[in-house]
Motif scaffolding. Structure first.
Motif, PDB file in Angstrom:
ATOM      1  N   ILE A  35       0.839  -1.184   0.000  1.00  3.60           N
ATOM      2  CA  ILE A  35       0.000   0.000   0.000  1.00  3.60           C
ATOM      3  C   ILE A  35       0.878   1.239   0.000  1.00  3.60           C
ATOM      4  O   ILE A  35       1.818   1.349   0.785  1.00  3.60           O
ATOM      5  CB  ILE A  35      -0.917   0.074   1.241  1.00  3.60           C
ATOM      6  N   VAL A  36       0.556   2.172  -0.874  1.00  7.11           N
ATOM      7  CA  VAL A  36       1.165   3.496  -0.897  1.00  7.11           C
ATOM      8  C   VAL A  36       0.130   4.432  -0.281  1.00  7.11           C
ATOM      9  O   VAL A  36      -1.010   4.488  -0.737  1.00  7.11           O
ATOM     10  CB  VAL A  36       1.496   3.927  -2.337  1.00  7.11           C
ATOM     11  N   CYS A  37       0.545   5.164   0.757  1.00  4.26           N
ATOM     12  CA  CYS A  37      -0.377   6.062   1.456  1.00  4.26           C
ATOM     13  C   CYS A  37      -0.078   7.507   1.095  1.00  4.26           C
ATOM     14  O   CYS A  37       1.079   7.936   1.116  1.00  4.26           O
ATOM     15  CB  CYS A  37      -0.246   5.878   2.963  1.00  4.26           C
ATOM     16  N   HIS A  38      -1.137   8.244   0.775  1.00  3.79           N
ATOM     17  CA  HIS A  38      -1.052   9.676   0.499  1.00  3.79           C
ATOM     18  C   HIS A  38      -1.851  10.402   1.575  1.00  3.79           C
ATOM     19  O   HIS A  38      -2.823   9.866   2.101  1.00  3.79           O
ATOM     20  CB  HIS A  38      -1.701  10.031  -0.850  1.00  3.79           C
ATOM     21  N   ASP A  39      -1.447  11.640   1.857  1.00  2.82           N
ATOM     22  CA  ASP A  39      -2.300  12.473   2.705  1.00  2.82           C
ATOM     23  C   ASP A  39      -3.139  13.360   1.783  1.00  2.82           C
ATOM     24  O   ASP A  39      -3.047  13.260   0.549  1.00  2.82           O
ATOM     25  CB  ASP A  39      -1.495  13.275   3.736  1.00  2.82           C
ATOM     26  N   GLU A  40      -3.961  14.214   2.357  1.00  4.92           N
ATOM     27  CA  GLU A  40      -4.853  15.052   1.546  1.00  4.92           C
ATOM     28  C   GLU A  40      -4.110  16.060   0.674  1.00  4.92           C
ATOM     29  O   GLU A  40      -4.665  16.582  -0.288  1.00  4.92           O
ATOM     30  CB  GLU A  40      -5.854  15.763   2.456  1.00  4.92           C
ATOM     31  N   ASP A  41      -2.840  16.328   0.997  1.00  6.46           N
ATOM     32  CA  ASP A  41      -2.024  17.237   0.200  1.00  6.46           C
ATOM     33  C   ASP A  41      -1.229  16.514  -0.883  1.00  6.46           C
ATOM     34  O   ASP A  41      -0.423  17.124  -1.572  1.00  6.46           O
ATOM     35  CB  ASP A  41      -1.061  18.010   1.109  1.00  6.46           C
ATOM     36  N   GLY A  42      -1.420  15.189  -0.999  1.00  2.00           N
ATOM     37  CA  GLY A  42      -0.724  14.418  -2.021  1.00  2.00           C
ATOM     38  C   GLY A  42       0.657  13.939  -1.618  1.00  2.00           C
ATOM     39  O   GLY A  42       1.363  13.343  -2.436  1.00  2.00           O
ATOM     40  N   ARG A  43       1.048  14.203  -0.382  1.00  2.00           N
ATOM     41  CA  ARG A  43       2.361  13.728   0.074  1.00  2.00           C
ATOM     42  C   ARG A  43       2.304  12.219   0.319  1.00  2.00           C
ATOM     43  O   ARG A  43       1.239  11.651   0.540  1.00  2.00           O
ATOM     44  CB  ARG A  43       2.788  14.449   1.350  1.00  2.00           C
ATOM     45  N   PHE A  44       3.463  11.589   0.293  1.00  2.00           N
ATOM     46  CA  PHE A  44       3.596  10.148   0.480  1.00  2.00           C
ATOM     47  C   PHE A  44       4.054   9.835   1.899  1.00  2.00           C
ATOM     48  O   PHE A  44       4.965  10.483   2.417  1.00  2.00           O
ATOM     49  CB  PHE A  44       4.660   9.581  -0.473  1.00  2.00           C
ATOM     50  N   LEU A  45       3.464   8.816   2.490  1.00  2.00           N
ATOM     51  CA  LEU A  45       3.951   8.336   3.781  1.00  2.00           C
ATOM     52  C   LEU A  45       5.193   7.489   3.526  1.00  2.00           C
ATOM     53  O   LEU A  45       5.173   6.592   2.684  1.00  2.00           O
ATOM     54  CB  LEU A  45       2.903   7.473   4.491  1.00  2.00           C
ATOM     55  N   VAL A  46       6.265   7.804   4.208  1.00  2.00           N
ATOM     56  CA  VAL A  46       7.516   7.057   4.122  1.00  2.00           C
ATOM     57  C   VAL A  46       7.844   6.606   5.534  1.00  2.00           C
ATOM     58  O   VAL A  46       7.601   7.333   6.495  1.00  2.00           O
ATOM     59  CB  VAL A  46       8.648   7.933   3.543  1.00  2.00           C
ATOM     60  N   HIS A  47       8.384   5.404   5.640  1.00  2.00           N
ATOM     61  CA  HIS A  47       8.744   4.905   6.973  1.00  2.00           C
ATOM     62  C   HIS A  47      10.102   4.212   6.941  1.00  2.00           C
ATOM     63  O   HIS A  47      10.612   3.860   5.875  1.00  2.00           O
ATOM     64  CB  HIS A  47       7.655   3.958   7.499  1.00  2.00           C
ATOM     65  N   ARG A  48      10.649   4.069   8.138  1.00  2.00           N
ATOM     66  CA  ARG A  48      11.892   3.304   8.314  1.00  2.00           C
ATOM     67  C   ARG A  48      11.534   2.048   9.066  1.00  2.00           C
ATOM     68  O   ARG A  48      10.799   2.074  10.051  1.00  2.00           O
ATOM     69  CB  ARG A  48      12.942   4.109   9.072  1.00  2.00           C
ATOM     70  N   ARG A  49      12.051   0.944   8.586  1.00  2.00           N
ATOM     71  CA  ARG A  49      11.801  -0.340   9.239  1.00  2.00           C
ATOM     72  C   ARG A  49      12.612  -0.432  10.531  1.00  2.00           C
ATOM     73  O   ARG A  49      13.700   0.145  10.623  1.00  2.00           O
ATOM     74  CB  ARG A  49      12.148  -1.478   8.283  1.00  2.00           C
ATOM     75  N   PRO A  50      12.108  -1.146  11.532  1.00  2.40           N
ATOM     76  CA  PRO A  50      12.854  -1.292  12.789  1.00  2.40           C
ATOM     77  C   PRO A  50      14.222  -1.945  12.558  1.00  2.40           C
ATOM     78  O   PRO A  50      14.383  -2.770  11.650  1.00  2.40           O
ATOM     79  CB  PRO A  50      11.948  -2.194  13.628  1.00  2.40           C
ATOM     80  N   ASP A  51      15.176  -1.580  13.383  1.00  6.67           N
ATOM     81  CA  ASP A  51      16.522  -2.135  13.264  1.00  6.67           C
ATOM     82  C   ASP A  51      16.568  -3.636  13.518  1.00  6.67           C
ATOM     83  O   ASP A  51      17.486  -4.308  13.056  1.00  6.67           O
ATOM     84  CB  ASP A  51      17.479  -1.417  14.223  1.00  6.67           C
ATOM     85  N   ASP A  52      15.599  -4.165  14.251  1.00  6.87           N
ATOM     86  CA  ASP A  52      15.578  -5.603  14.548  1.00  6.87           C
ATOM     87  C   ASP A  52      14.651  -6.381  13.616  1.00  6.87           C
ATOM     88  O   ASP A  52      14.359  -7.551  13.842  1.00  6.87           O
ATOM     89  CB  ASP A  52      15.202  -5.851  16.005  1.00  6.87           C
ATOM     90  N   SER A  53      14.217  -5.763  12.532  1.00  9.43           N
ATOM     91  CA  SER A  53      13.340  -6.420  11.561  1.00  9.43           C
ATOM     92  C   SER A  53      14.098  -7.536  10.848  1.00  9.43           C
ATOM     93  O   SER A  53      15.290  -7.399  10.548  1.00  9.43           O
ATOM     94  CB  SER A  53      12.847  -5.382  10.546  1.00  9.43           C
ATOM     95  N   SER A  54      13.406  -8.636  10.553  1.00 10.02           N
ATOM     96  CA  SER A  54      14.057  -9.761   9.877  1.00 10.02           C
ATOM     97  C   SER A  54      14.343  -9.462   8.406  1.00 10.02           C
ATOM     98  O   SER A  54      15.235 -10.059   7.820  1.00 10.02           O
ATOM     99  CB  SER A  54      13.200 -11.021   9.997  1.00 10.02           C
ATOM    100  N   ARG A  55      13.582  -8.557   7.814  1.00  9.82           N
ATOM    101  CA  ARG A  55      13.775  -8.200   6.409  1.00  9.82           C
ATOM    102  C   ARG A  55      14.033  -6.698   6.290  1.00  9.82           C
ATOM    103  O   ARG A  55      13.251  -5.898   6.757  1.00  9.82           O
ATOM    104  CB  ARG A  55      12.557  -8.590   5.579  1.00  9.82           C
ATOM    105  N   PHE A  56      15.141  -6.342   5.696  1.00  3.31           N
ATOM    106  CA  PHE A  56      15.521  -4.954   5.430  1.00  3.31           C
ATOM    107  C   PHE A  56      15.550  -4.090   6.700  1.00  3.31           C
ATOM    108  O   PHE A  56      14.957  -3.008   6.734  1.00  3.31           O
ATOM    109  CB  PHE A  56      14.592  -4.337   4.378  1.00  3.31           C
TER     110      PHE A  56
END
Length: 169
Positions: A35-56
């Motif tokens: 899922i790609v999330c946009h806000d009402e202004d058209g910006r994109f939600l970007v996140h960082r995965r946790p450091d202890d995540s098994s993938r990336f």
């Protein structure tokens, strides 16, 4: 068996049910809904995965998502993942599907998008940090080394859909 997924072929037809870890080890195709999330202004939600995540671990991504459960459509999986990872209940819109070679193993990637109008409540096991970025800010981040490689490929495909080659007109 931990997480069961549908093993699919090059046409995305179901061959059987397998453990996801085994599918990854064997390089068997399975389905991932994003899922790609946009806000009402058209910006994109970007996140960082946790450091202890098994993938990336610790890498940035512009998509949320995960494996589709057995018998689950891409759209159902996207809605479930959105609720699990951001606490948002909505029906993401299907955008595209492609066979992703994958940095870990190959899979079918179904990309969806949704406009989020309310607050998000990120699951800390999935999202260590998040922010809303403009398209140009996201474009800069996507090219950095600490960005999930599969998400980079999806971004390029998404951009090509929304910006057809003007030289063809």
């Amino acid at each position: 068996m931990d997480e069961l997924v549908e093993h699919v072929d090059e046409q995305d037809e179901v061959l059987g049910v397998v453990d996801r870890a085994e599918a990854i080890r064997q390089g068997w195709l399975h389905r991932i809904a994003t899922i790609v999330c946009h806000d009402e202004d058209g910006r994109f939600l970007v996140h960082r995965r946790p450091d202890d995540s098994s993938r990336f671990p610790g890498q940035y991504n512009w998509m949320l998502g995960g494996a589709a459960d057995v018998g689950e459509s891409y759209e159902e999986a996207a809605a479930r993942e959105l609720a699990e990872e951001l606490g948002v209940h909505a029906a993401p819109r299907f955008v595209l599907k492609f066979l992703c070679s994958g940095a870990i193993s190959p899979y079918w990637l179904g990309l969806h998008e949704v406009v989020i109008t309310g607050p998000v409540r990120p699951n800390v096991q999935e999202v260590a940090w998040h922010d809303w970025l403009t398209e140009s800010e996201l474009e800069s981040l996507v090219r950095q080394q600490k960005f999930v490689p599969d998400a980079r490929e999806a971004f390029d495909r998404y951009r090509n859909l929304s910006r057809p080659d003007e030289s063809l007109s």
